[in-house]
Design a protein around this motif. Structure first.
Motif, PDB file in Angstrom:
ATOM      1  N   ASP A 171       0.821  -1.211   0.000  1.00  0.00           N
ATOM      2  CA  ASP A 171       0.000   0.000   0.000  1.00  0.00           C
ATOM      3  C   ASP A 171       0.856   1.262   0.000  1.00  0.00           C
ATOM      4  OD1 ASP A 171      -2.669  -1.005  -0.109  1.00  0.00           O
ATOM      5  OD2 ASP A 171      -2.373  -1.781   1.902  1.00  0.00           O
ATOM      6  N   ALA A 172       1.998   1.232   0.637  1.00  0.00           N
ATOM      7  CA  ALA A 172       2.906   2.384   0.578  1.00  0.00           C
ATOM      8  C   ALA A 172       3.400   2.590  -0.857  1.00  0.00           C
ATOM      9  CB  ALA A 172       4.081   2.176   1.528  1.00  0.00           C
ATOM     10  N   PHE A 173       3.690   1.497  -1.549  1.00  0.00           N
ATOM     11  CA  PHE A 173       4.098   1.584  -2.952  1.00  0.00           C
ATOM     12  C   PHE A 173       2.976   2.138  -3.810  1.00  0.00           C
ATOM     13  CE2 PHE A 173       4.287  -0.471  -7.166  1.00  0.00           C
ATOM     14  CZ  PHE A 173       5.444   0.123  -7.642  1.00  0.00           C
ATOM     15  N   TRP A 174       1.752   1.664  -3.591  1.00  0.00           N
ATOM     16  CA  TRP A 174       0.621   2.160  -4.354  1.00  0.00           C
ATOM     17  C   TRP A 174       0.421   3.656  -4.132  1.00  0.00           C
ATOM     18  CZ3 TRP A 174      -3.600  -2.090  -3.246  1.00  0.00           C
ATOM     19  CH2 TRP A 174      -3.273  -3.248  -3.959  1.00  0.00           C
ATOM     20  N   LEU A 175       0.476   4.096  -2.872  1.00  0.00           N
ATOM     21  CA  LEU A 175       0.323   5.519  -2.582  1.00  0.00           C
ATOM     22  C   LEU A 175       1.441   6.338  -3.225  1.00  0.00           C
ATOM     23  CD1 LEU A 175      -0.901   5.567   1.120  1.00  0.00           C
ATOM     24  CD2 LEU A 175      -2.025   6.629  -0.833  1.00  0.00           C
ATOM     25  N   ALA A 176       2.660   5.822  -3.179  1.00  0.00           N
ATOM     26  CA  ALA A 176       3.788   6.522  -3.801  1.00  0.00           C
ATOM     27  C   ALA A 176       3.587   6.635  -5.314  1.00  0.00           C
ATOM     28  CB  ALA A 176       5.089   5.817  -3.481  1.00  0.00           C
ATOM     29  N   CYS A 177       3.124   5.560  -5.945  1.00  0.00           N
ATOM     30  CA  CYS A 177       2.871   5.592  -7.397  1.00  0.00           C
ATOM     31  C   CYS A 177       1.793   6.610  -7.734  1.00  0.00           C
ATOM     32  CB  CYS A 177       2.437   4.215  -7.889  1.00  0.00           C
ATOM     33  SG  CYS A 177       3.755   3.020  -8.001  1.00  0.00           S
ATOM     34  N   LEU A 178       0.705   6.601  -6.996  1.00  0.00           N
ATOM     35  CA  LEU A 178      -0.401   7.512  -7.287  1.00  0.00           C
ATOM     36  C   LEU A 178      -0.024   8.963  -7.022  1.00  0.00           C
ATOM     37  CD1 LEU A 178      -3.244   5.304  -5.827  1.00  0.00           C
ATOM     38  CD2 LEU A 178      -2.922   5.885  -8.230  1.00  0.00           C
ATOM     39  N   CYS A 179       0.717   9.218  -5.949  1.00  0.00           N
ATOM     40  CA  CYS A 179       1.132  10.589  -5.645  1.00  0.00           C
ATOM     41  C   CYS A 179       2.145  11.082  -6.679  1.00  0.00           C
ATOM     42  CB  CYS A 179       1.704  10.663  -4.235  1.00  0.00           C
ATOM     43  SG  CYS A 179       1.918  12.360  -3.661  1.00  0.00           S
ATOM     44  N   THR A 180       3.064  10.226  -7.064  1.00  0.00           N
ATOM     45  CA  THR A 180       4.029  10.592  -8.096  1.00  0.00           C
ATOM     46  C   THR A 180       3.324  10.901  -9.408  1.00  0.00           C
ATOM     47  OG1 THR A 180       5.742   9.251  -7.055  1.00  0.00           O
ATOM     48  CG2 THR A 180       6.057   9.808  -9.375  1.00  0.00           C
ATOM     49  N   ALA A 181       2.340  10.097  -9.762  1.00  0.00           N
ATOM     50  CA  ALA A 181       1.593  10.334 -11.000  1.00  0.00           C
ATOM     51  C   ALA A 181       0.873  11.680 -10.948  1.00  0.00           C
ATOM     52  CB  ALA A 181       0.594   9.202 -11.228  1.00  0.00           C
ATOM     53  N   ALA A 182       0.250  11.996  -9.811  1.00  0.00           N
ATOM     54  CA  ALA A 182      -0.454  13.278  -9.694  1.00  0.00           C
ATOM     55  C   ALA A 182       0.526  14.445  -9.752  1.00  0.00           C
ATOM     56  CB  ALA A 182      -1.258  13.316  -8.398  1.00  0.00           C
ATOM     57  N   LEU A 183       1.682  14.309  -9.111  1.00  0.00           N
ATOM     58  CA  LEU A 183       2.680  15.382  -9.140  1.00  0.00           C
ATOM     59  C   LEU A 183       3.280  15.562 -10.535  1.00  0.00           C
ATOM     60  CD1 LEU A 183       4.480  14.763  -5.742  1.00  0.00           C
ATOM     61  CD2 LEU A 183       3.078  16.745  -6.360  1.00  0.00           C
ATOM     62  N   VAL A 184       3.526  14.462 -11.227  1.00  0.00           N
ATOM     63  CA  VAL A 184       4.053  14.549 -12.590  1.00  0.00           C
ATOM     64  C   VAL A 184       3.032  15.223 -13.506  1.00  0.00           C
ATOM     65  CG1 VAL A 184       4.642  13.152 -14.621  1.00  0.00           C
ATOM     66  CG2 VAL A 184       5.701  12.660 -12.422  1.00  0.00           C
ATOM     67  N   GLY A 185       1.773  14.845 -13.377  1.00  0.00           N
ATOM     68  CA  GLY A 185       0.728  15.479 -14.187  1.00  0.00           C
ATOM     69  C   GLY A 185       0.615  16.967 -13.910  1.00  0.00           C
ATOM     70  N   THR A 186       0.707  17.354 -12.636  1.00  0.00           N
ATOM     71  CA  THR A 186       0.623  18.763 -12.284  1.00  0.00           C
ATOM     72  C   THR A 186       1.827  19.527 -12.832  1.00  0.00           C
ATOM     73  OG1 THR A 186      -0.576  18.159 -10.275  1.00  0.00           O
ATOM     74  CG2 THR A 186       0.316  20.374 -10.374  1.00  0.00           C
ATOM     75  N   ALA A 187       3.008  18.950 -12.698  1.00  0.00           N
ATOM     76  CA  ALA A 187       4.210  19.609 -13.224  1.00  0.00           C
ATOM     77  C   ALA A 187       4.118  19.773 -14.743  1.00  0.00           C
ATOM     78  CB  ALA A 187       5.452  18.816 -12.845  1.00  0.00           C
ATOM     79  N   LEU A 188       3.665  18.739 -15.429  1.00  0.00           N
ATOM     80  CA  LEU A 188       3.511  18.835 -16.888  1.00  0.00           C
ATOM     81  C   LEU A 188       2.489  19.899 -17.274  1.00  0.00           C
ATOM     82  CD1 LEU A 188       3.582  15.072 -17.948  1.00  0.00           C
ATOM     83  CD2 LEU A 188       5.343  16.809 -18.342  1.00  0.00           C
ATOM     84  N   GLY A 189       1.399  19.962 -16.536  1.00  0.00           N
ATOM     85  CA  GLY A 189       0.378  20.971 -16.815  1.00  0.00           C
ATOM     86  C   GLY A 189       0.879  22.378 -16.598  1.00  0.00           C
ATOM     87  N   ARG A 190       1.589  22.605 -15.498  1.00  0.00           N
ATOM     88  CA  ARG A 190       2.140  23.935 -15.221  1.00  0.00           C
ATOM     89  C   ARG A 190       3.179  24.315 -16.276  1.00  0.00           C
ATOM     90  NH1 ARG A 190      -1.195  26.571 -13.667  1.00  0.00           N
ATOM     91  NH2 ARG A 190      -2.402  24.847 -14.364  1.00  0.00           N
ATOM     92  N   LEU A 191       4.035  23.367 -16.667  1.00  0.00           N
ATOM     93  CA  LEU A 191       5.029  23.653 -17.701  1.00  0.00           C
ATOM     94  C   LEU A 191       4.375  23.973 -19.042  1.00  0.00           C
ATOM     95  CD1 LEU A 191       7.791  21.000 -16.943  1.00  0.00           C
ATOM     96  CD2 LEU A 191       7.986  23.490 -16.762  1.00  0.00           C
ATOM     97  N   ARG A 192       3.342  23.229 -19.370  1.00  0.00           N
ATOM     98  CA  ARG A 192       2.625  23.472 -20.631  1.00  0.00           C
ATOM     99  C   ARG A 192       2.004  24.869 -20.653  1.00  0.00           C
ATOM    100  NH1 ARG A 192      -2.774  20.321 -21.647  1.00  0.00           N
ATOM    101  NH2 ARG A 192      -3.092  21.529 -19.783  1.00  0.00           N
ATOM    102  N   HIS A 193       1.370  25.251 -19.537  1.00  0.00           N
ATOM    103  CA  HIS A 193       0.751  26.578 -19.470  1.00  0.00           C
ATOM    104  C   HIS A 193       1.811  27.678 -19.478  1.00  0.00           C
ATOM    105  CE1 HIS A 193      -3.286  25.157 -19.133  1.00  0.00           C
ATOM    106  NE2 HIS A 193      -3.064  24.525 -18.005  1.00  0.00           N
ATOM    107  N   ALA A 194       2.912  27.469 -18.766  1.00  0.00           N
ATOM    108  CA  ALA A 194       3.969  28.479 -18.734  1.00  0.00           C
ATOM    109  C   ALA A 194       4.609  28.650 -20.108  1.00  0.00           C
ATOM    110  CB  ALA A 194       5.021  28.097 -17.699  1.00  0.00           C
ATOM    111  N   ARG A 195       4.806  27.555 -20.801  1.00  0.00           N
ATOM    112  CA  ARG A 195       5.397  27.633 -22.135  1.00  0.00           C
ATOM    113  C   ARG A 195       4.470  28.365 -23.110  1.00  0.00           C
ATOM    114  NH1 ARG A 195       7.708  22.689 -25.854  1.00  0.00           N
ATOM    115  NH2 ARG A 195       8.430  24.027 -27.507  1.00  0.00           N
ATOM    116  N   ALA A 196       3.178  28.059 -23.027  1.00  0.00           N
ATOM    117  CA  ALA A 196       2.222  28.748 -23.894  1.00  0.00           C
ATOM    118  C   ALA A 196       2.166  30.236 -23.560  1.00  0.00           C
ATOM    119  CB  ALA A 196       0.843  28.118 -23.747  1.00  0.00           C
TER     120      ALA A 196
END
Length: 141
Positions: free
Chosen positions: A99-124
């Motif tokens: 369960d710690a691995f699952w939480l780490a995977c899900l949190c990492t995925a959410a953080l990666v998505g947020t970082a990609l979204g912020r970078l995309r908006h900043a670049r635009a």
């Protein structure tokens, strides 16, 4: 010589992220729908496809969310993963490393998505500002 450049009062250069409660509501509804769909198609008791699907959902939700929404998104997805994708359905449990691995995977995925979204908006926004200030409509790579 000073060149006066009009400042636009219309659209904001960087779109505002979606409110955190709306992201969490989408995470709850999306996680419920994904786990139900996977249980119907693949069968219950198979958490690997559910983890992959919920990680993808976390990335997609993160694209338009704030960074503070990532832990809550991960926990909400984990609740549905643990409660309904693992037998017995409807029972929350804690299995240490899994369960710690699952939480780490899900949190990492959410953080990666947020970082990609912020970078995309900043670049635009950067492209809009540089083309407006420079006066050229030259498009780069």
């Amino acid at each position: 010589m000073i060149d006066w450049v009009p400042v636009r009062t219309g659209a904001r250069p960087v779109p505002s992220p979606v409110a955190t409660p709306l992201v969490w509501a989408a995470a709850s509804g999306g996680a419920l729908a994904l786990v139900a769909l996977l249980n119907a198609l693949v069968g219950p008791g198979r958490p690997s496809p559910a983890l992959a699907a919920l990680s993808l959902l976390s990335v997609l939700l993160g694209l338009s969310a704030r960074f503070v929404a990532a832990p809550g998104t991960a926990v909400l997805c984990w609740l549905f993963l643990n409660g309904f994708a693992v037998a017995p359905a409807g029972t929350l449990s804690w299995a240490g490393h899994r369960d710690a691995f699952w939480l780490a995977c899900l949190c990492t995925a959410a953080l990666v998505g947020t970082a990609l979204g912020r970078l995309r908006h900043a670049r635009a926004a950067y492209r809009r500002v540089t083309t407006d200030v420079g006066g050229s409509t030259e498009t780069g790579s």
